[in-house]
Write an enzyme that holds these catalytic residues in place. Structure first.
Site, PDB file in Angstrom:
ATOM      1  CG  ASN A 219      -3.721  -1.331 -12.833  1.00 19.60           C
ATOM      2  OD1 ASN A 219      -3.590  -1.528 -11.619  1.00 19.60           O
ATOM      3  ND2 ASN A 219      -3.011  -2.000 -13.733  1.00 19.60           N
TER       4      ASN A 219
ATOM      5  N   GLY B  64       0.781  -1.229   0.000  1.00 20.92           N
ATOM      6  CA  GLY B  64       0.000   0.000   0.000  1.00 20.92           C
ATOM      7  C   GLY B  64       0.811   1.277   0.000  1.00 20.92           C
TER       8      GLY B  64
ATOM      9  CG  MET C  92      -1.174  -7.770  -6.568  1.00 23.25           C
ATOM     10  SD  MET C  92      -0.627  -6.739  -7.956  1.00 23.25           S
ATOM     11  CE  MET C  92       0.861  -7.625  -8.400  1.00 23.25           C
ATOM     12  NE  ARG C  93      -8.645 -11.083  -5.563  1.00 28.94           N
ATOM     13  CZ  ARG C  93      -8.623 -12.401  -5.306  1.00 28.94           C
ATOM     14  NH1 ARG C  93      -9.278 -13.248  -6.064  1.00 28.94           N
ATOM     15  NH2 ARG C  93      -7.952 -12.862  -4.277  1.00 28.94           N
ATOM     16  CG  LEU C  94      -7.203 -10.602 -14.520  1.00 32.07           C
ATOM     17  CD1 LEU C  94      -7.393 -11.728 -15.535  1.00 32.07           C
ATOM     18  CD2 LEU C  94      -6.992  -9.280 -15.237  1.00 32.07           C
ATOM     19  CB  ILE C  95     -11.913  -6.451 -11.578  1.00 29.44           C
ATOM     20  CG1 ILE C  95     -11.538  -5.424 -12.616  1.00 29.44           C
ATOM     21  CG2 ILE C  95     -11.120  -6.259 -10.309  1.00 29.44           C
ATOM     22  CD1 ILE C  95     -11.875  -4.022 -12.165  1.00 29.44           C
TER      23      ILE C  95
ATOM     24  CG  HIS D 295       1.854  -2.792 -14.943  1.00 29.23           C
ATOM     25  ND1 HIS D 295       1.616  -3.959 -14.236  1.00 29.23           N
ATOM     26  CD2 HIS D 295       2.855  -3.078 -15.808  1.00 29.23           C
ATOM     27  CE1 HIS D 295       2.433  -4.899 -14.672  1.00 29.23           C
ATOM     28  NE2 HIS D 295       3.188  -4.387 -15.632  1.00 29.23           N
TER      29      HIS D 295
HETATM   30  C1  GAR Z   1       2.971  -1.341  -7.494  1.00 28.84           C
HETATM   31  O1  GAR Z   1       4.313  -1.336  -7.933  1.00 28.84           O
HETATM   32  C2  GAR Z   1       2.019  -1.500  -8.665  1.00 28.84           C
HETATM   33  O2  GAR Z   1       2.500  -0.869  -9.825  1.00 28.84           O
HETATM   34  C3  GAR Z   1       2.010  -2.994  -8.821  1.00 28.84           C
HETATM   35  O3  GAR Z   1       1.917  -3.447  -7.500  1.00 28.84           O
HETATM   36  C4  GAR Z   1       2.701  -2.599  -6.672  1.00 28.84           C
HETATM   37  C5  GAR Z   1       1.994  -2.300  -5.382  1.00 28.84           C
HETATM   38  O4  GAR Z   1       2.858  -1.636  -4.501  1.00 28.84           O
HETATM   39  N1  GAR Z   1       0.901  -3.431  -9.626  1.00 28.84           N
HETATM   40  C6  GAR Z   1       0.997  -4.414 -10.540  1.00 28.84           C
HETATM   41  O5  GAR Z   1       2.017  -5.055 -10.737  1.00 28.84           O
HETATM   42  C7  GAR Z   1      -0.281  -4.673 -11.338  1.00 28.84           C
HETATM   43  N2  GAR Z   1      -0.053  -5.651 -12.351  1.00 28.84           N
HETATM   44  P1  GAR Z   1       2.316  -0.903  -3.203  1.00 28.84           P
HETATM   45  O6  GAR Z   1       1.394  -1.887  -2.498  1.00 28.84           O
HETATM   46  O7  GAR Z   1       3.525  -0.599  -2.377  1.00 28.84           O
HETATM   47  O8  GAR Z   1       1.586   0.340  -3.638  1.00 28.84           O
END
Ligand code: GAR
Length: 202
Positions: free
Chosen positions: A107, A12, A90-93, A109
């Site tokens: 989102n 987060g 981290m899941r598809l909606i 990424h």
């Molecule tokens: C982030 O780096 C985000 O870009 C990635 O999860 C991390 C969450 O970090 N998302 C993905 O990889 C989506 N495919 P955080 O919990 O420290 O914000």
């Protein structure tokens, strides 16, 4: 006021940066709700210390993914949420959330999409040997890390990078790009037409 819900599954850190930017008035919006699919995730603690309400339930406790998302949707509609931000969700909606919120659901990424979607984007970038990777913020269309791109920032890959050092620099960019992009959206400066995004930043 412009109302935001954040969906997250993990640490987060992006949620925290967004919440601080809203609290300090750098984003003209309020973070009304955290939606988390892992009740034990650190992001839930962060929401508690920030005084942000949490919807944190395990999808496995519902008869289907759709039933789980329907309950989230009801909550979002009841609160009058204007924008959903997926920050490490981290899941598809499913269409249950995507359809009513298409164009109001974004989102972040950790790569320059369409390169390296899915898990471990920094590891994928190192394995591919690219010299530049980065961060993308995009509208969600139901695919995995697909949908119209709103903003990107480049991050250089250094010769001695490990996954950890590279990902740390990517995250530092995320922590700036996400609040900046959400601010533009809350100010009404981001236009989505025919799956193409234009920014009117006068
Ligand atoms: C982030 O780096 C985000 O870009 C990635 O999860 C991390 C969450 O970090 N998302 C993905 O990889 C989506 N495919 P955080 O919990 O420290 O914000």
């Amino acid at each position: 006021a412009f109302k935001i819900a954040v969906m997250a599954s993990g640490s987060g850190s992006n949620f925290q940066k967004l919440a601080e930017a809203a609290r300090d008035g750098r984003i003209p919006a309020a973070i009304e709700l955290l939606v988390c699919d892992k009740p034990s995730a650190k992001v839930v603690e962060r929401a508690e210390s920030l005084g942000i309400d949490t919807f944190a339930f395990n999808p496995k406790d519902y008869p289907s993914r759709e039933a789980y998302e329907q309950e989230i949707l009801n909550k979002l509609l009841e609160l009058g949420i204007d924008l959903i931000v997926m920050a490490g969700y981290m899941r598809l909606i499913t269409p249950v959330l995507v359809e009513p919120y298409y164009g109001k659901l974004i989102n972040i990424h950790p790569s320059l999409l369409p390169s390296f979607p899915g898990l471990h984007a920094a590891r994928q970038a190192l394995a591919a040997g690219v010299k530049v990777t980065g961060v993308t913020v995009h509208y969600v269309d139901g695919g995995m890390d697909t949908g119209p791109i709103i903003a990107q920032r480049a991050v250089e890959v250094l010769g001695d990078d490990t996954e950890d050092t590279l990902y740390a620099r990517i995250q530092a960019e995320e922590h700036v790009l996400l609040p900046d992009t959400v601010r533009l959206i809350a100010e009404g400066k981001v236009l989505l037409e025919d799956r193409k995004v234009t920014i009117h930043n006068s």
